[in-house]
Design a protein around this motif. Structure first.
Motif, mmCIF file in Angstrom:
data_model
loop_
_atom_site.group_PDB
_atom_site.id
_atom_site.type_symbol
_atom_site.label_atom_id
_atom_site.label_comp_id
_atom_site.label_asym_id
_atom_site.label_seq_id
_atom_site.Cartn_x
_atom_site.Cartn_y
_atom_site.Cartn_z
ATOM 1 N N MET A 1 0.720 -1.224 0.068
ATOM 2 C CA MET A 1 -0.095 -0.023 -0.020
ATOM 3 C C MET A 1 0.833 1.132 -0.208
ATOM 4 N N LEU A 2 2.131 1.081 0.458
ATOM 5 C CA LEU A 2 2.940 2.310 0.534
ATOM 6 C C LEU A 2 3.165 2.676 -1.119
ATOM 7 N N SER A 3 3.372 1.785 -1.967
ATOM 8 C CA SER A 3 3.596 2.197 -3.266
ATOM 9 C C SER A 3 2.217 2.638 -3.997
ATOM 10 N N ALA A 4 1.375 1.791 -3.680
ATOM 11 C CA ALA A 4 0.072 1.996 -4.325
ATOM 12 C C ALA A 4 -0.598 3.397 -3.962
ATOM 13 N N ILE A 5 -0.448 3.760 -2.670
ATOM 14 C CA ILE A 5 -0.868 5.301 -2.229
ATOM 15 C C ILE A 5 -0.058 6.417 -2.911
ATOM 16 N N HIS A 6 1.344 5.961 -2.981
ATOM 17 C CA HIS A 6 2.158 6.858 -3.418
ATOM 18 C C HIS A 6 1.969 7.006 -5.061
ATOM 19 N N GLY A 7 1.400 6.107 -5.576
ATOM 20 C CA GLY A 7 1.170 6.303 -6.993
ATOM 21 C C GLY A 7 -0.339 6.780 -7.088
ATOM 22 N N LEU A 8 -1.414 6.665 -6.175
ATOM 23 C CA LEU A 8 -2.623 7.435 -6.175
ATOM 24 C C LEU A 8 -2.293 9.273 -5.978
ATOM 25 N N THR A 9 -1.136 9.130 -5.115
ATOM 26 C CA THR A 9 -1.157 10.452 -4.880
ATOM 27 C C THR A 9 -0.549 11.358 -6.104
#
Length: 338
Positions: free
Chosen positions: A142-150
């Motif tokens: 989720m660290l990477s996923a949320i960074h991509g979402l941001t």
């Protein structure tokens, strides 16, 4: 019988056992307070400006964002899990509230940001709590996923409020009340509230039970999945509060503002005595852990060390904290195998 007694004595440390046990108990219960006092005395002797009231207030203010995030992660760690997504989630909440500020106004942007951040926390809580996936793997992903979402939300751009002089939004990061900065007041209010929740409510006792022995907690009638789910909601709420303070402080932000903070948050929680094995920890000790990190960084700068030295010192402190935690639990600081 005498041989058996002497063998048992030898295993327990023989004559050395009685003096060792009080030391271990003291380290386990008050080690963080002792460390905090020693750090303060050391830096005060090294530089007279260290204990200046303005310097102390500045350190606490700059540590407020990290501290607010650490309060929520304390719940997660005590429940026996990890949350490595808080840094990226803080970036997301900061960018979202800044972007929505100019589009729908701060009165609607703030609750909208909280709702979206809580949805992310709920999703993580569902994966870890109800689907029983490994929290390290889930939150690392989720660290990477949320960074991509941001980055998707911001279009890869940094975010700024158009009219910085005509908004009341700045009060959360720049305002003062009774001479005390608002970020410090928010940090103290959250710490007091969550401290009571963790130490004085049935939910808090369930968090300790789930982290201490999840199987026994389940057989005791505690809904383990729900407790874990709610812990991640608490963590997400604290991240949203931190994002609000961050966005309000500068009225603008890079889309990577929270990158790397998850490790600092975890370091503060560990320093506060929360065991990575779950079942132990306290909010007030997490606050002390946050302040130790803040004052270490400040003290190193005051004595003339470069800012990057704090990363090495932080690593050393984390290793020592984990060693002392494990040593206090197994009854000895050195492994019996070694």
């Amino acid at each position: 019988m005498a041989d058996t007694a002497s063998t048992t004595d030898a295993k327990r440390g023989g004559k050395d056992a009685p003096p060792r046990e009080p030391i271990l108990k003291l380290v386990a219960k008050q080690g963080i307070l002792i460390a905090f006092v020693l750090f303060m005395i050391g830096f005060a002797l090294a530089n007279s400006r260290f204990l200046d009231p303005e310097n102390i207030m500045g350190v606490i203010r700059s540590s407020a964002i990290l501290g607010v995030m650490a309060l929520g992660v304390t719940f997660v760690v005590i429940s026996g899990n990890l949350d490595l997504s808080v840094g990226s989630m803080m970036s997301f909440s900061t960018i979202v509230v800044l972007d929505l500020h100019d589009k729908i106004g701060p009165a609607l942007a703030i609750p909208a940001m909280f709702a979206l951040t809580l949805c992310l926390g709920a999703f993580i809580g569902f994966l870890v709590g109800y689907l029983k996936l490994n929290s390290l793997i889930v939150t690392l992903g989720m660290l990477s996923a949320i960074h991509g979402l941001t980055l998707t939300w911001s279009g890869g751009q940094n975010m700024d409020i158009a009219d910085k002089s005509g908004t009341w939004f700045s009060v959360f990061g720049q305002g003062e009340m009774l001479g005390i900065p608002v970020p410090i007041l928010l940090f103290a209010l959250l710490a007091a509230t969550l401290g009571v929740v963790l130490a004085r409510t049935p939910f808090g006792r369930k968090v300790y039970a789930v982290g201490g022995n999840g199987t026994a907690a389940t057989f005791s009638g505690i809904r383990r999945a729900r407790v874990v789910f709610l812990c991640y909601l608490v963590s997400a709420f604290c991240v949203a509060c931190a994002g609000l303070i961050q966005a309000s402080r500068s009225l603008g932000s890079q889309n990577t503002v929270g990158q790397g903070m998850e490790l600092e948050v975890l370091a503060a929680v560990i320093l506060g005595g929360a065991s990575l094995l779950g079942g132990s920890g306290a909010i007030y000790k997490t606050v002390i852990g946050v302040l130790i990190l803040g004052f270490i960084q400040n003290g190193l700068l005051l004595i003339g060390l470069q800012f990057y030295a704090q990363y090495v010192v932080t690593w050393i402190i984390i290793i020592l904290a984990v060693w002392l935690d494990i040593g206090a639990k197994r009854g000895r600081f050195l492994s019996p195998i070694a």
